[in-house]
Design a protein around this motif. Sequence first.
Motif, mmCIF file in Angstrom:
data_model
loop_
_atom_site.group_PDB
_atom_site.id
_atom_site.type_symbol
_atom_site.label_atom_id
_atom_site.label_comp_id
_atom_site.label_asym_id
_atom_site.label_seq_id
_atom_site.Cartn_x
_atom_site.Cartn_y
_atom_site.Cartn_z
ATOM 1 N N PHE A 190 0.827 -1.208 0.000
ATOM 2 C CA PHE A 190 0.000 0.000 0.000
ATOM 3 C C PHE A 190 0.862 1.259 0.000
ATOM 4 O O PHE A 190 0.603 2.200 -0.748
ATOM 5 N N SER B 150 0.128 1.107 -3.754
ATOM 6 C CA SER B 150 -1.229 1.347 -4.247
ATOM 7 C C SER B 150 -1.856 2.595 -3.645
ATOM 8 O O SER B 150 -2.580 3.333 -4.338
ATOM 9 N N SER C 178 -4.556 2.198 3.607
ATOM 10 C CA SER C 178 -5.190 0.890 3.867
ATOM 11 C C SER C 178 -5.999 0.954 5.167
ATOM 12 O O SER C 178 -5.867 0.110 6.051
ATOM 13 N N ILE D 202 -9.256 -5.756 2.222
ATOM 14 C CA ILE D 202 -8.070 -6.383 2.793
ATOM 15 C C ILE D 202 -8.501 -7.444 3.793
ATOM 16 O O ILE D 202 -9.402 -7.218 4.601
ATOM 17 N N SER E 69 -2.091 -9.076 7.055
ATOM 18 C CA SER E 69 -2.827 -9.198 5.803
ATOM 19 C C SER E 69 -2.040 -10.081 4.836
ATOM 20 O O SER E 69 -0.815 -10.227 4.979
ATOM 21 N N GLN F 233 -1.158 -9.296 1.954
ATOM 22 C CA GLN F 233 -0.190 -8.440 1.279
ATOM 23 C C GLN F 233 1.102 -8.317 2.077
ATOM 24 O O GLN F 233 2.202 -8.335 1.512
ATOM 25 N N ASP G 39 2.967 -11.560 1.804
ATOM 26 C CA ASP G 39 3.663 -11.665 0.517
ATOM 27 C C ASP G 39 4.938 -10.832 0.513
ATOM 28 O O ASP G 39 5.957 -11.246 -0.054
ATOM 29 N N PHE H 115 -5.188 -1.400 -7.842
ATOM 30 C CA PHE H 115 -5.291 -2.483 -6.855
ATOM 31 C C PHE H 115 -4.642 -3.752 -7.393
ATOM 32 O O PHE H 115 -3.857 -4.412 -6.697
ATOM 33 N N LYS H 116 -4.966 -4.124 -8.626
ATOM 34 C CA LYS H 116 -4.427 -5.364 -9.190
ATOM 35 C C LYS H 116 -2.915 -5.292 -9.375
ATOM 36 O O LYS H 116 -2.197 -6.272 -9.126
ATOM 37 N N TYR I 299 -0.666 -3.784 -7.655
ATOM 38 C CA TYR I 299 0.106 -3.908 -6.425
ATOM 39 C C TYR I 299 -0.290 -5.097 -5.563
ATOM 40 O O TYR I 299 0.513 -5.558 -4.751
ATOM 41 N N ASN I 300 -1.532 -5.586 -5.722
ATOM 42 C CA ASN I 300 -2.000 -6.683 -4.877
ATOM 43 C C ASN I 300 -2.070 -8.018 -5.596
ATOM 44 O O ASN I 300 -2.256 -9.052 -4.968
ATOM 45 N N THR J 148 -4.360 -9.236 -7.506
ATOM 46 C CA THR J 148 -5.690 -9.829 -7.598
ATOM 47 C C THR J 148 -6.706 -8.751 -7.955
ATOM 48 O O THR J 148 -6.417 -7.549 -7.825
#
Length: 262
Positions: A48, A60, A101, A121, A189, A191, A194, A248-249, A251-252, A254
Amino acid sequence: MNRRTLLGAGAGLVIASGLARPAMADTLDTIRARKKLTVALDLGSPPFGMTDAQMQPTGSDVETSRLLAKDWGVELELLQTTAPNRIPVLLTNKADLVIASFSVTEERKRVVDFSDPYGVIQVVVAAPRGMEIKDYAVLAGKRVGTTRGSSNDKEFTDRNTGAQIVRFDDDATLITALVSGQVDIMATSPQIMDAANKRGGGRQFEVKLVMRTNPYAIGLRKGEDKLRVAVNEWVHANLRNGKLGEIFKRYNGTELPAVMLS
């Protein structure tokens, strides 16, 4: 991050030390008059908010803030904050908005207002692959790391059945603790998990328990109805045109839930 530094063209991104401003009767008109939007953002919370190899802000929420300032035609000033300080920077008028976030919870809604959500999230318990965690009871006596003042902290604390909670001041410090082996289990989270996995070191984590899926939104002071309407109009326009979904996609990794795009 304490020195005010010009970081680029376009929205005129600035990181500021953020001296408190007097209360403003109409923040939206003030933003437009001074042609500058001050956003509180956590650069210790990848993906984020973080810094790149050139020590420039990215993530993001950084891109979301840039897009908002660009669409409103104003300069963007970023004020570095942490999870526990997201509400105080609003209530002391140091920032116009919080884009960090910022999960929407009933507890937070009692003291600040939120825009409509622009992302989601999960709140999870994660641990190394191969470690079996079927429920919260098996965590009794174990060290579980989390970020102080975050919704992850609150959700796990509410469910805790005897684990030793180790609280860190920001997500970046939590990630370092995980990678270095200070803690093996985290309430966080996907994220952040990861991000820890990408740091390497031979330790790979996976989600063991999902505590909650929270929408997150832009935070603003109560009574700022004109500002909230303008922010909501911007959120919905950029959900419909796909720009917030693309951020969003990117950086995340999905897609945003389809229900948010309708």
